[in-house]
Design a protein around this motif. Structure first.
Motif, PDB file in Angstrom:
ATOM      1  N   PHE A  78       0.857  -1.188   0.000  1.00  0.00           N
ATOM      2  CA  PHE A  78       0.000   0.000   0.000  1.00  0.00           C
ATOM      3  C   PHE A  78       0.896   1.242   0.000  1.00  0.00           C
ATOM      4  O   PHE A  78       1.485   1.588   1.032  1.00  0.00           O
ATOM      5  N   PRO A  79       1.027   1.932  -1.129  1.00  0.00           N
ATOM      6  CA  PRO A  79       1.859   3.139  -1.180  1.00  0.00           C
ATOM      7  C   PRO A  79       1.299   4.248  -0.285  1.00  0.00           C
ATOM      8  O   PRO A  79       0.105   4.283   0.016  1.00  0.00           O
ATOM      9  N   GLY A  80       2.178   5.176   0.099  1.00  0.00           N
ATOM     10  CA  GLY A  80       1.757   6.308   0.911  1.00  0.00           C
ATOM     11  C   GLY A  80       1.439   7.524   0.067  1.00  0.00           C
ATOM     12  O   GLY A  80       1.461   7.495  -1.155  1.00  0.00           O
ATOM     13  N   GLY A  81       1.163   8.621   0.779  1.00  0.00           N
ATOM     14  CA  GLY A  81       0.817   9.870   0.116  1.00  0.00           C
ATOM     15  C   GLY A  81      -0.177  10.692   0.904  1.00  0.00           C
ATOM     16  O   GLY A  81      -0.883  11.526   0.350  1.00  0.00           O
ATOM     17  N   GLY A  82      -0.233  10.453   2.219  1.00  0.00           N
ATOM     18  CA  GLY A  82      -1.077  11.273   3.085  1.00  0.00           C
ATOM     19  C   GLY A  82      -2.562  11.150   2.823  1.00  0.00           C
ATOM     20  O   GLY A  82      -3.329  12.055   3.163  1.00  0.00           O
ATOM     21  N   TYR A  83      -2.993  10.035   2.243  1.00  0.00           N
ATOM     22  CA  TYR A  83      -4.399   9.824   1.854  1.00  0.00           C
ATOM     23  C   TYR A  83      -4.866  10.892   0.854  1.00  0.00           C
ATOM     24  O   TYR A  83      -6.067  11.069   0.653  1.00  0.00           O
ATOM     25  N   GLY A  84      -3.888  11.592   0.219  1.00  0.00           N
ATOM     26  CA  GLY A  84      -4.239  12.582  -0.786  1.00  0.00           C
ATOM     27  C   GLY A  84      -3.779  12.183  -2.177  1.00  0.00           C
ATOM     28  O   GLY A  84      -4.340  12.607  -3.182  1.00  0.00           O
ATOM     29  N   HIS A  85      -2.714  11.359  -2.244  1.00  0.00           N
ATOM     30  CA  HIS A  85      -2.243  10.794  -3.494  1.00  0.00           C
ATOM     31  C   HIS A  85      -1.535   9.484  -3.158  1.00  0.00           C
ATOM     32  O   HIS A  85      -1.388   9.127  -1.988  1.00  0.00           O
ATOM     33  N   LEU A  86      -1.092   8.766  -4.179  1.00  0.00           N
ATOM     34  CA  LEU A  86      -0.374   7.516  -3.986  1.00  0.00           C
ATOM     35  C   LEU A  86       0.981   7.608  -4.671  1.00  0.00           C
ATOM     36  O   LEU A  86       1.056   7.914  -5.872  1.00  0.00           O
ATOM     37  N   SER A  87       2.033   7.327  -3.931  1.00  0.00           N
ATOM     38  CA  SER A  87       3.388   7.295  -4.474  1.00  0.00           C
ATOM     39  C   SER A  87       3.615   5.931  -5.116  1.00  0.00           C
ATOM     40  O   SER A  87       4.276   5.054  -4.556  1.00  0.00           O
ATOM     41  N   MET A  88       3.055   5.761  -6.318  1.00  0.00           N
ATOM     42  CA  MET A  88       2.979   4.447  -6.938  1.00  0.00           C
ATOM     43  C   MET A  88       4.337   3.856  -7.297  1.00  0.00           C
ATOM     44  O   MET A  88       4.533   2.643  -7.213  1.00  0.00           O
ATOM     45  N   SER A  89       5.275   4.680  -7.707  1.00  0.00           N
ATOM     46  CA  SER A  89       6.573   4.159  -8.127  1.00  0.00           C
ATOM     47  C   SER A  89       7.499   3.925  -6.936  1.00  0.00           C
ATOM     48  O   SER A  89       7.886   2.794  -6.655  1.00  0.00           O
ATOM     49  N   LYS A  90       7.823   4.984  -6.197  1.00  0.00           N
ATOM     50  CA  LYS A  90       8.809   4.895  -5.127  1.00  0.00           C
ATOM     51  C   LYS A  90       8.376   3.940  -4.024  1.00  0.00           C
ATOM     52  O   LYS A  90       9.199   3.169  -3.497  1.00  0.00           O
ATOM     53  N   GLU A  91       7.101   3.985  -3.639  1.00  0.00           N
ATOM     54  CA  GLU A  91       6.618   3.155  -2.523  1.00  0.00           C
ATOM     55  C   GLU A  91       5.702   2.032  -2.997  1.00  0.00           C
ATOM     56  O   GLU A  91       4.945   1.480  -2.209  1.00  0.00           O
ATOM     57  N   GLY A  92       5.806   1.727  -4.293  1.00  0.00           N
ATOM     58  CA  GLY A  92       4.986   0.664  -4.856  1.00  0.00           C
ATOM     59  C   GLY A  92       5.767  -0.202  -5.811  1.00  0.00           C
ATOM     60  O   GLY A  92       6.305  -1.250  -5.450  1.00  0.00           O
ATOM     61  N   PHE A  93       5.882   0.248  -7.072  1.00  0.00           N
ATOM     62  CA  PHE A  93       6.482  -0.577  -8.109  1.00  0.00           C
ATOM     63  C   PHE A  93       7.947  -0.917  -7.833  1.00  0.00           C
ATOM     64  O   PHE A  93       8.375  -2.054  -8.043  1.00  0.00           O
ATOM     65  N   LYS A  94       8.741   0.065  -7.377  1.00  0.00           N
ATOM     66  CA  LYS A  94      10.151  -0.206  -7.105  1.00  0.00           C
ATOM     67  C   LYS A  94      10.308  -1.246  -5.997  1.00  0.00           C
ATOM     68  O   LYS A  94      11.197  -2.107  -6.055  1.00  0.00           O
ATOM     69  N   VAL A  95       9.458  -1.148  -4.997  1.00  0.00           N
ATOM     70  CA  VAL A  95       9.513  -2.110  -3.887  1.00  0.00           C
ATOM     71  C   VAL A  95       9.092  -3.492  -4.373  1.00  0.00           C
ATOM     72  O   VAL A  95       9.708  -4.508  -4.024  1.00  0.00           O
ATOM     73  N   ALA A  96       8.059  -3.540  -5.206  1.00  0.00           N
ATOM     74  CA  ALA A  96       7.574  -4.819  -5.728  1.00  0.00           C
ATOM     75  C   ALA A  96       8.633  -5.487  -6.611  1.00  0.00           C
ATOM     76  O   ALA A  96       8.846  -6.709  -6.541  1.00  0.00           O
TER      77      ALA A  96
END
Length: 301
Positions: A78-96
């Motif tokens: 689950f990427p972060g972003g303060g419940y205002g956006h999603l950091s899809m790359s840095k806290e999502g795809f790169k980690v995956a």
């Protein structure tokens, strides 16, 4: 089960980036959702990769399958972003991608962000998606060469709040469930997480977006996960930095203490430097934490 698998296959698409496929999270109408003509997803694309998303209306799961997943372990991110956006790359795809390279299949969730315009109850909207993601992946475990008893979750910042909420509210009835599998994660990984929504140590933006301007004391307590830990909360790995000025380290420390009080296996790593949003911390002093996480996962079998 067969009907659900058939419906799922309709949503599988080959992706241009490293993920193996993307999957629509809901195969039917999203529960308790509302339509709003002016609410459309906003995306930022960098190098052909989705780096940031906001105003999500169609939640998805992006699958990264390990070539040799001998342990049959999966991590849902689950990427972060303060419940205002999603950091899809840095806290999502790169980690995956990193997890898959280490022999662990990973699933990045593009979940809906709390908003009264598209949700009847925005406080549970993200949790609905989180529960659904665990059930969906556990439901397809055999098909995807996974062990249904080795399905864990990972969250960063506000995504860490969602992961902690799922870890403590996995059996809360937030939608009419048509998949019988449990939504309880088998383990939880929380990186610089928002844990508490109490005014003293919370991230104000996350609290406001999830609960509104003036939430009741009961609602604040309900979603302050240091107060919701029980003997059934999954084993947890925690990492944070002392110089995090966005989400105070007390969030992680209080959750750690609650886990200890309930005899939940846990491991905690606090770094002096790193700030907030360091992700895998490739170029920071705390860049050893991913390796420590892998060792912890081994100890948890």
């Amino acid at each position: 089960m067969q009907r659900i698998l058939i419906v799922l296959s309709m949503f599988f698409t080959l992706a241009n980036s490293a993920q193996d496929m993307e999957i629509a999270l809901w195969d039917v109408e999203i529960p308790d959702s509302k339509k709003h003509s002016d609410y459309q997803e906003d995306q930022k694309i960098d190098g052909g990769i989705l780096s940031r998303a906001s105003k999500v209306t169609e939640p998805k799961v992006y699958a990264f399958f390990a070539k040799e997943n001998t342990s049959k372990t999966a991590v849902i991110i689950f990427p972060g972003g303060g419940y205002g956006h999603l950091s899809m790359s840095k806290e999502g795809f790169k980690v995956a991608e990193w997890l898959a390279s280490e022999g662990i299949s990973a699933f990045v969730v593009k979940y809906r962000l709390p908003d009264d315009r598209i949700m009847k109850d925005k406080s549970i909207g993200p949790l609905q998606d989180a529960q659904r993601a665990v059930r969906l992946i556990r439901h397809n475990a055999e098909k995807w060469n996974l062990d249904s008893d080795k399905i864990g979750i990972m969250g960063f910042s506000a995504g860490g709040h969602l992961a902690a909420t799922l870890s403590t509210h996995y059996d809360k009835k937030v939608y009419l469930n048509k998949i019988e599998e449990s939504a309880r994660p088998d383990f939880s990984i929380l990186a610089y997480p928002v844990i508490s929504l109490t005014s003293a140590i919370t991230h104000e933006g996350s609290r406001r977006r999830l609960l509104g301007e003036n939430p009741s004391d009961n609602l604040v307590t309900q979603f302050s996960n240091e107060f919701q830990v029980s003997e059934n909360t999954p084993p947890t790995f925690l990492v944070h930095a002392l110089d995090d000025h966005s989400v105070p380290v007390e969030n992680t420390l209080n959750y750690f203490n609650a886990l200890r009080e309930n005899n939940i296996p846990t491991e905690l790593h606090i770094y002096n430097d790193g700030g907030h949003g360091f992700g895998l911390a490739e170029h920071l002093p705390n860049n050893l934490w991913p390796k420590l996480l892998l060792e912890w996962l081994k100890t948890q079998n």
